[in-house]
Scaffold this motif. Structure first.
Motif, mmCIF file in Angstrom:
data_model
loop_
_atom_site.group_PDB
_atom_site.id
_atom_site.type_symbol
_atom_site.label_atom_id
_atom_site.label_comp_id
_atom_site.label_asym_id
_atom_site.label_seq_id
_atom_site.Cartn_x
_atom_site.Cartn_y
_atom_site.Cartn_z
ATOM 1 N N LYS A 39 0.816 -1.196 0.000
ATOM 2 C CA LYS A 39 0.000 0.000 0.000
ATOM 3 C C LYS A 39 0.857 1.256 0.000
ATOM 4 C CE LYS A 39 -3.718 -2.428 0.189
ATOM 5 N NZ LYS A 39 -4.622 -2.545 -0.936
ATOM 6 N N ASP A 40 0.365 2.271 -0.687
ATOM 7 C CA ASP A 40 1.042 3.558 -0.723
ATOM 8 C C ASP A 40 0.504 4.422 0.403
ATOM 9 O OD1 ASP A 40 2.268 5.928 -1.272
ATOM 10 O OD2 ASP A 40 1.248 6.289 -3.180
ATOM 11 N N GLU A 41 1.280 4.585 1.454
ATOM 12 C CA GLU A 41 0.857 5.353 2.618
ATOM 13 C C GLU A 41 1.458 6.756 2.627
ATOM 14 O OE1 GLU A 41 -1.359 4.459 4.641
ATOM 15 O OE2 GLU A 41 -1.558 2.313 4.293
ATOM 16 N N SER A 42 1.988 7.189 1.487
ATOM 17 C CA SER A 42 2.605 8.515 1.433
ATOM 18 C C SER A 42 1.558 9.596 1.678
ATOM 19 C CB SER A 42 3.274 8.736 0.079
ATOM 20 O OG SER A 42 2.319 8.656 -0.957
ATOM 21 N N GLU A 43 2.006 10.714 2.185
ATOM 22 C CA GLU A 43 1.102 11.809 2.512
ATOM 23 C C GLU A 43 0.439 12.350 1.255
ATOM 24 O OE1 GLU A 43 1.130 16.166 4.752
ATOM 25 O OE2 GLU A 43 2.946 14.934 4.648
ATOM 26 N N VAL A 44 -0.860 12.573 1.364
ATOM 27 C CA VAL A 44 -1.628 13.100 0.239
ATOM 28 C C VAL A 44 -1.675 14.617 0.352
ATOM 29 C CG1 VAL A 44 -3.883 13.136 -0.882
ATOM 30 C CG2 VAL A 44 -3.006 11.009 0.105
ATOM 31 N N GLY A 45 -1.450 15.297 -0.751
ATOM 32 C CA GLY A 45 -1.498 16.754 -0.742
ATOM 33 C C GLY A 45 -2.923 17.270 -0.824
ATOM 34 N N ASP A 46 -3.072 18.552 -1.105
ATOM 35 C CA ASP A 46 -4.406 19.132 -1.163
ATOM 36 C C ASP A 46 -5.041 19.009 -2.540
ATOM 37 O OD1 ASP A 46 -2.866 20.905 -2.556
ATOM 38 O OD2 ASP A 46 -3.361 22.662 -1.342
ATOM 39 N N THR A 47 -4.409 18.248 -3.435
ATOM 40 C CA THR A 47 -4.979 17.955 -4.746
ATOM 41 C C THR A 47 -5.284 16.468 -4.818
ATOM 42 O OG1 THR A 47 -3.757 19.755 -5.796
ATOM 43 C CG2 THR A 47 -4.628 18.051 -7.233
ATOM 44 N N LEU A 48 -6.561 16.131 -4.958
ATOM 45 C CA LEU A 48 -6.998 14.737 -4.895
ATOM 46 C C LEU A 48 -7.569 14.282 -6.227
ATOM 47 C CD1 LEU A 48 -8.983 14.659 -1.516
ATOM 48 C CD2 LEU A 48 -6.689 13.760 -1.920
ATOM 49 N N LEU A 183 -34.971 -2.274 -1.504
ATOM 50 C CA LEU A 183 -33.804 -1.457 -1.194
ATOM 51 C C LEU A 183 -34.162 -0.282 -0.282
ATOM 52 C CD1 LEU A 183 -33.339 -2.728 -4.203
ATOM 53 C CD2 LEU A 183 -31.454 -1.119 -4.270
ATOM 54 N N ARG A 184 -33.220 0.029 0.599
ATOM 55 C CA ARG A 184 -33.326 1.192 1.483
ATOM 56 C C ARG A 184 -32.135 2.092 1.158
ATOM 57 N NH1 ARG A 184 -36.991 -0.096 5.602
ATOM 58 N NH2 ARG A 184 -37.670 -2.277 5.440
ATOM 59 N N ARG A 185 -32.373 3.036 0.277
ATOM 60 C CA ARG A 185 -31.295 3.880 -0.248
ATOM 61 C C ARG A 185 -30.674 4.724 0.865
ATOM 62 N NH1 ARG A 185 -30.323 2.242 -5.643
ATOM 63 N NH2 ARG A 185 -32.334 1.599 -6.515
ATOM 64 N N ASN A 186 -29.411 5.079 0.662
ATOM 65 C CA ASN A 186 -28.730 5.855 1.693
ATOM 66 C C ASN A 186 -27.761 6.867 1.097
ATOM 67 O OD1 ASN A 186 -25.782 4.884 1.704
ATOM 68 N ND2 ASN A 186 -26.872 2.936 1.843
ATOM 69 N N LEU A 187 -27.372 7.788 1.941
ATOM 70 C CA LEU A 187 -26.261 8.700 1.692
ATOM 71 C C LEU A 187 -25.209 8.358 2.732
ATOM 72 C CD1 LEU A 187 -24.967 11.274 0.415
ATOM 73 C CD2 LEU A 187 -26.197 12.592 2.151
ATOM 74 N N LEU A 188 -24.060 7.875 2.288
ATOM 75 C CA LEU A 188 -22.970 7.511 3.187
ATOM 76 C C LEU A 188 -22.030 8.696 3.336
ATOM 77 C CD1 LEU A 188 -21.214 5.546 4.825
ATOM 78 C CD2 LEU A 188 -20.279 4.697 2.657
ATOM 79 N N ASP A 189 -21.812 9.121 4.573
ATOM 80 C CA ASP A 189 -20.934 10.255 4.879
ATOM 81 C C ASP A 189 -19.828 9.778 5.814
ATOM 82 O OD1 ASP A 189 -19.694 12.631 5.596
ATOM 83 O OD2 ASP A 189 -21.438 13.476 6.615
ATOM 84 N N VAL A 190 -18.584 9.838 5.357
ATOM 85 C CA VAL A 190 -17.442 9.526 6.221
ATOM 86 C C VAL A 190 -16.444 10.681 6.121
ATOM 87 C CG1 VAL A 190 -17.697 7.023 5.971
ATOM 88 C CG2 VAL A 190 -16.167 8.271 4.440
ATOM 89 N N SER A 191 -15.569 10.773 7.091
ATOM 90 C CA SER A 191 -14.580 11.850 7.117
ATOM 91 C C SER A 191 -13.178 11.287 6.965
ATOM 92 C CB SER A 191 -14.677 12.634 8.426
ATOM 93 O OG SER A 191 -15.920 13.295 8.541
ATOM 94 N N THR A 192 -12.301 12.114 6.433
ATOM 95 C CA THR A 192 -10.880 11.803 6.377
ATOM 96 C C THR A 192 -10.114 13.102 6.598
ATOM 97 O OG1 THR A 192 -9.169 10.629 5.113
ATOM 98 C CG2 THR A 192 -10.557 12.167 3.889
ATOM 99 N N VAL A 193 -8.852 12.991 6.935
ATOM 100 C CA VAL A 193 -8.024 14.169 7.152
ATOM 101 C C VAL A 193 -7.010 14.278 6.023
ATOM 102 C CG1 VAL A 193 -6.309 15.268 8.646
ATOM 103 C CG2 VAL A 193 -8.313 14.148 9.648
ATOM 104 N N ILE A 194 -7.014 15.410 5.353
ATOM 105 C CA ILE A 194 -6.056 15.707 4.295
ATOM 106 C C ILE A 194 -5.211 16.884 4.782
ATOM 107 C CG2 ILE A 194 -5.731 16.316 1.882
ATOM 108 C CD1 ILE A 194 -7.112 13.628 2.294
ATOM 109 N N GLY A 195 -3.945 16.643 5.029
ATOM 110 C CA GLY A 195 -3.117 17.668 5.662
ATOM 111 C C GLY A 195 -3.584 17.853 7.086
ATOM 112 N N LYS A 196 -4.096 19.033 7.391
ATOM 113 C CA LYS A 196 -4.640 19.301 8.720
ATOM 114 C C LYS A 196 -6.149 19.535 8.685
ATOM 115 C CE LYS A 196 -0.374 21.407 10.492
ATOM 116 N NZ LYS A 196 0.230 22.618 11.113
ATOM 117 N N ASP A 197 -6.743 19.349 7.519
ATOM 118 C CA ASP A 197 -8.159 19.652 7.362
ATOM 119 C C ASP A 197 -8.989 18.384 7.236
ATOM 120 O OD1 ASP A 197 -7.914 22.509 7.329
ATOM 121 O OD2 ASP A 197 -7.045 22.331 5.320
#
Length: 361
Positions: A39-48, A183-197
């Motif tokens: 896996k590539d665990e290198s830090e991700v910048g602010d461009t995704l 079916l029971r449709r959904n909106l999946l919301d998860v968070s991640t940290v990119i840099g400090k945001d």
């Protein structure tokens, strides 16, 4: 025979709240993590680089009964794994940082009980995933489907946390028994940290077969949720299969959503749905701008119901309240990877773009 089954089944519904484990809650989010050395665990910048793709539960272009191209219901495990290998080859070639996947199975009889989220995670460059069911039933008593667990997943190279499954309105025209197993449709919301945001990642898949206004209600819920994030100045990226057309789509006549003509798997004619998506374009940044789409619809199409034809409508979207590099947006209609064309991999093609994250003040 079916009526006899219903008569036998009805007493169970009055004696148990959820006899087939079909009810889904807000905290029904499953997290995955891979520790593979590759896996590539290198830090991700602010461009995704972000991508959305409806992978049709690893079913590729098999002639399933609900497509009205054939009568298949179930797949062999070898078929599922072979199709997943081709999906994986595409992901390894494109290497998005974030991937929104719709129609992915984790424990379904139709896909030989292969956990497709786990399989793709272990056979890609991603390290993390989160999954929320939109169709989980311990046994579906029709069409030989049996156990079902299918839904939306988000893959990421950075850790995911604080997941929330937002339930969307159910189809109101169905009787209570069909609705329970459906079916029971959904909106999946998860968070991640990119840099400090912190970045909100959202994935959804809206109803295809509804004629009672349910889809409009679902679209309104998704838009309101995004609007609430935007008002709080929280950056987000959403991907998904909205099962709706962008404003300015041409040639609506003769534009069925399904090859079926028996009424069971037919959707509306999309004549109203163009207006429903307008608010997303007005407030947020689209991977494919409305101006570009309206100049030439066809180059941005992402779906088809004709297994022998080309893409004939756009149903898949990426929106954000950050900046999108439009010149970096690709609708993967015809590319070849590892000697394989993308079109046979699913009845949807992948949509990819590059997002520059805005910083919170």
């Amino acid at each position: 025979m079916y009526r006899i089954f219903l008569l036998l089944l009805l007493p169970g519904f009055f004696s148990a709240c959820d006899p087939f484990n079909a009810i889904l809650e807000e905290d029904d989010v499953v997290y995955y993590h891979s520790d593979a050395d590759s896996k590539d665990e290198s830090e991700v910048g602010d461009t995704l680089k972000v991508m959305t793709w409806n992978v049709k539960f690893g079913g590729a272009r098999i002639d399933f009964f609900f497509d009205c191209h054939g009568d298949r219901v179930l797949m062999e495990s070898s078929e599922v794994v072979d199709n997943l290998k081709r999906l994986s080859a595409f992901l390894k070639a494109t290497r998005p940082d974030i991937l929104f996947v719709q129609e992915v199975d984790v424990n379904s009889k139709r896909s030989a009980f292969v956990d497709q989220v786990e399989w793709l995670l272990e056979n890609s460059h991603f390290s993390y995933a989160a999954y929320a069911s939109q169709w989980r039933v311990s046994h579906i008593p029709s069409d030989g489907l049996g156990r079902m667990d299918s839904g939306n997943a988000i893959f990421s190279v950075t850790p995911l946390f604080k997941g929330r499954r937002v339930g969307l309105p159910l189809i109101g025209e169905q009787n209570f028994l069909v609705r329970y197993f459906y079916l029971r449709r959904n909106l999946l919301d998860v968070s991640t940290v990119i840099g400090k945001d912190t970045l909100h990642l959202l994935n959804t898949h809206l109803s295809a077969y509804s004629n009672d206004g349910t889809k409009e209600k679902q679209i309104d819920v998704v838009y309101s949720y995004l609007d609430s994030l935007d008002r709080l100045n929280l950056p987000f990226v959403i991907g998904g299969d909205f099962n709706a057309l962008p404003p300015g789509t041409k040639n609506l006549k003769g534009f069925p959503d399904s090859a079926c003509d028996d009424g069971e798997f037919e959707a509306d004619d999309y004549s109203l749905e163009q207006t429903w998506m307008r608010s997303f374009y007005d407030q947020f940044q689209a991977a494919v701008s409305l101006e570009k789409y309206q100049v030439n619809n066809s180059v941005f199409f992402t779906h088809t119901t004709d297994k022998n034809g080309f893409w004939n409508r756009k149903l898949d979207y990426l929106f954000t309240n950050s900046a999108v590099l439009h010149d970096s947006t690709t609708t993967h209609q015809t590319e070849f990877f590892s000697g394989m064309e993308t079109m046979p991999l699913s009845d949807h093609c992948a949509l990819e773009t590059v997002v520059v994250l805005r910083k919170n003040p």
